[in-house]
Design an enzyme around this catalytic site. Structure first.
Site, PDB file in Angstrom:
ATOM      1  N   HIS A  97       0.831  -1.213   0.000  1.00 41.98           N
ATOM      2  CA  HIS A  97       0.000   0.000   0.000  1.00 41.98           C
ATOM      3  C   HIS A  97       0.865   1.263   0.000  1.00 41.98           C
ATOM      4  O   HIS A  97       0.416   2.334   0.422  1.00 41.98           O
ATOM      5  CB  HIS A  97      -0.959   0.029   1.198  1.00 41.98           C
ATOM      6  CG  HIS A  97      -1.684  -1.257   1.422  1.00 41.98           C
ATOM      7  ND1 HIS A  97      -2.823  -1.590   0.734  1.00 41.98           N
ATOM      8  CD2 HIS A  97      -1.407  -2.306   2.232  1.00 41.98           C
ATOM      9  CE1 HIS A  97      -3.234  -2.791   1.124  1.00 41.98           C
ATOM     10  NE2 HIS A  97      -2.380  -3.250   2.020  1.00 41.98           N
ATOM     11  N   SER A 143      15.901  20.138 -15.260  1.00 35.78           N
ATOM     12  CA  SER A 143      14.814  21.116 -15.269  1.00 35.78           C
ATOM     13  C   SER A 143      15.348  22.430 -15.823  1.00 35.78           C
ATOM     14  O   SER A 143      16.469  22.840 -15.509  1.00 35.78           O
ATOM     15  CB  SER A 143      14.265  21.327 -13.852  1.00 35.78           C
ATOM     16  OG  SER A 143      13.431  22.474 -13.797  1.00 35.78           O
ATOM     17  N   ARG A 176     -16.034 -10.329 -44.929  1.00 35.68           N
ATOM     18  CA  ARG A 176     -15.086  -9.213 -44.863  1.00 35.68           C
ATOM     19  C   ARG A 176     -15.818  -7.895 -44.917  1.00 35.68           C
ATOM     20  O   ARG A 176     -16.886  -7.781 -45.510  1.00 35.68           O
ATOM     21  CB  ARG A 176     -14.063  -9.297 -45.994  1.00 35.68           C
ATOM     22  CG  ARG A 176     -13.977  -8.066 -46.885  1.00 35.68           C
ATOM     23  CD  ARG A 176     -12.572  -7.655 -47.191  1.00 35.68           C
ATOM     24  NE  ARG A 176     -11.932  -6.941 -46.092  1.00 35.68           N
ATOM     25  CZ  ARG A 176     -10.780  -6.292 -46.238  1.00 35.68           C
ATOM     26  NH1 ARG A 176     -10.143  -6.317 -47.385  1.00 35.68           N
ATOM     27  NH2 ARG A 176     -10.241  -5.645 -45.233  1.00 35.68           N
TER      28      ARG A 176
END
Length: 488
Positions: free
Chosen positions: A165, A295, A335
């Site tokens: 978790h 960045s 088809r």
């Protein structure tokens, strides 16, 4: 309208005026792009026409060696301008290439595509391309498996904090966690091999799959029709053709292939997502190049951009898988043509997408970085809680009451947790227990329970057994792709 088109032509002076798929410019390898190129497609058309002519000749039709030699001589020089001119006139791409091939092969022109329908070249080519593309995917998948295998063995015994978790749980090892990523890829490889080995050509089935045109060609001799299909399959490197079909092979074949690709995408996404979290924890990192900028605004940042890209591309491939599923479900009787435009986009880009994912996956796993001190630090922040049961047993051996001591540990753990969460201080649970005379334990006695290796269970041996019994047999004799260089 005509004048507007002329103006547009003037504006579009070079490639920078035309949309280009990022798969071509940024992500997919040249090898995978070639498999879905026009040259691969139309050269395969011609190989199939040659295979048909040879098979029909062997079955007794009046086709000469000279005609076949002429077809062979021009199988690779595709006259695209002629084909484009024919398609504008005929509005039929296959017949355009029949005529263009015929222009180069005037002697063979009367027997090109004899008895066949468009799907003879279209569908058989698609199967051939998918088979070759799966081979390329397989080699790259094996490269990732090899990288993770080596990593898992190297770190098989290094304790790491496990999570359930996304909350701290019992310990595992860095290598054992890698084995979880690795196991999913072995499942993908098994699926790939099963689907790839079950691929069959459409063969020469005719307009509704009944082979009526071939029955006419061979004067009702069904044995010759069957032999023609066997010969075509052998010529193209297949063991067999599909046993029954309409005009096309069932589109479930496309869906099955795409399910293999989306399975790999799911596994890659799981790995990349875990890596993004681990990089946030500062425990592990994807490779970061010397001059790489994380960045544009924050010079200190080292974003997991490659793993983020894996996740982004994996979402695309996973969502793309619904296209062949819907196409397979909505084919009418023998088809319908609404598969064509969707199919040529979804299947090609599914392969290009998974190719791009595996390129990055190979790159990342060839240079994974582990920070042992950070891994250890996260363990030690939680280990006093994890070791509480062992501490309880030692205190009981010294004569303590199990139920009373259990409650005391609960109280101490809550207090220590509050100190960590609310005050930002270190976990002092060990000091609290050592200072509590009711436990009858010294600090040194308690600390003996804090060796992380005592809490990793069978992790190390599980890794060794898994690699020996499952991974190494898969790698033995397989073609493993080499290093890849990412465009960006």
């Amino acid at each position: 309208m005509r004048s507007e088109r002329c103006v547009l032509c003037i504006i579009m002076k070079d490639l920078y005026d035309i949309y280009e798929s990022p798969f071509s410019t940024r992500y997919a390898s040249p090898e995978m792009q070639y498999l879905f190129s026009q040259n691969m497609k139309f050269r395969t058309f011609r190989r199939l026409w040659i295979a048909l002519a040879k098979a029909e000749q062997r079955a007794g039709l009046d086709i000469t060696d000279e005609q076949i030699a002429e077809l062979e001589a021009h199988k690779d020089d595709i006259n695209y301008e002629a084909a484009e001119a024919y398609e504008k006139k005929l509005r039929h791409d296959v017949m355009a290439h029949v005529h263009a091939y015929g222009d180069l092969c005037p002697k063979a022109k009367p027997i090109i595509h004899l008895g066949a329908t468009s799907c003879y070249v279209g569908d058989n080519t698609d199967v051939i391309i998918m088979r070759e593309a799966l081979k390329l995917v397989r080699s790259k998948l094996l490269a990732v498996i090899k990288n993770l295998r080596d990593f898992a063995l190297e770190y098989k015994g290094m304790p790491a904090l496990g999570y359930t978790h996304l909350q701290p749980a019992q310990l595992t090892t860095v290598g054992k966690r890698a084995s979880l990523w690795l196991y999913e890829l072995t499942l993908d490889l098994e699926d790939l091999d099963y689907v790839a080995n079950s691929l069959k050509l459409l063969g020469s089935k005719g307009t509704t799959g009944t082979q009526a045109s071939f029955l006419e060609l061979f004067d009702g001799d069904e044995s010759k029709i069957k032999q023609v299909e066997r010969d075509i399959a052998a010529e193209m490197g297949f063991e067999d053709c599909v046993p029954v079909s309409g005009q096309t092979y069932t589109r479930k074949h496309d869906s099955r292939v795409m399910n293999v690709l989306t399975g790999i995408a799911q596994s890659a996404y799981k790995f990349a997502n875990d890596m993004r979290i681990l990089q946030s924890f500062k425990e592990m990192e994807e490779p970061f190049e010397k001059n790489q900028i994380g960045s544009s605004a924050m010079p200190y940042k080292r974003n997991p951009m490659r793993c983020e890209r894996i996740c982004a591309l994996a979402r695309y491939v996973i969502s793309d898988s619904i296209n062949p599923e819907i196409t397979a479900a909505t084919q009418w009787f023998e088809r319908t043509l609404d598969d064509s435009a969707n199919k040529r986009i979804s299947m090609a880009e599914g392969f290009l997408g998974i190719d791009a994912i595996l390129n990055i996956y190979i790159n990342v796993t060839s240079g994974l970085v582990v920070y042992p001190k950070m891994v250890e630090r996260r363990i030690m922040n939680e280990l006093p809680f994890i070791a509480s049961e062992n501490i309880l047993m030692d205190a009981v051996k010294k004569g303590g009451d199990r139920q009373e001591l259990h409650e005391l540990i609960r109280e101490h753990s809550i207090a220590a947790g509050k100190r960590v969460k609310e005050e930002g201080l270190d976990n002092d649970m060990i000091e609290r227990i050592a200072a509590d005379s009711r436990f009858g334990l010294t600090r040194d006695e308690i600390v003996t329970n804090l060796d992380p290796k005592n809490y990793t269970g069978r992790s190390e041996h599980q890794v060794e057994e898994f690699i020996r019994d499952v991974v190494d047999p898969l790698l033995a004799g397989g073609e493993v792709a080499g290093e890849v260089e990412l465009n960006v």
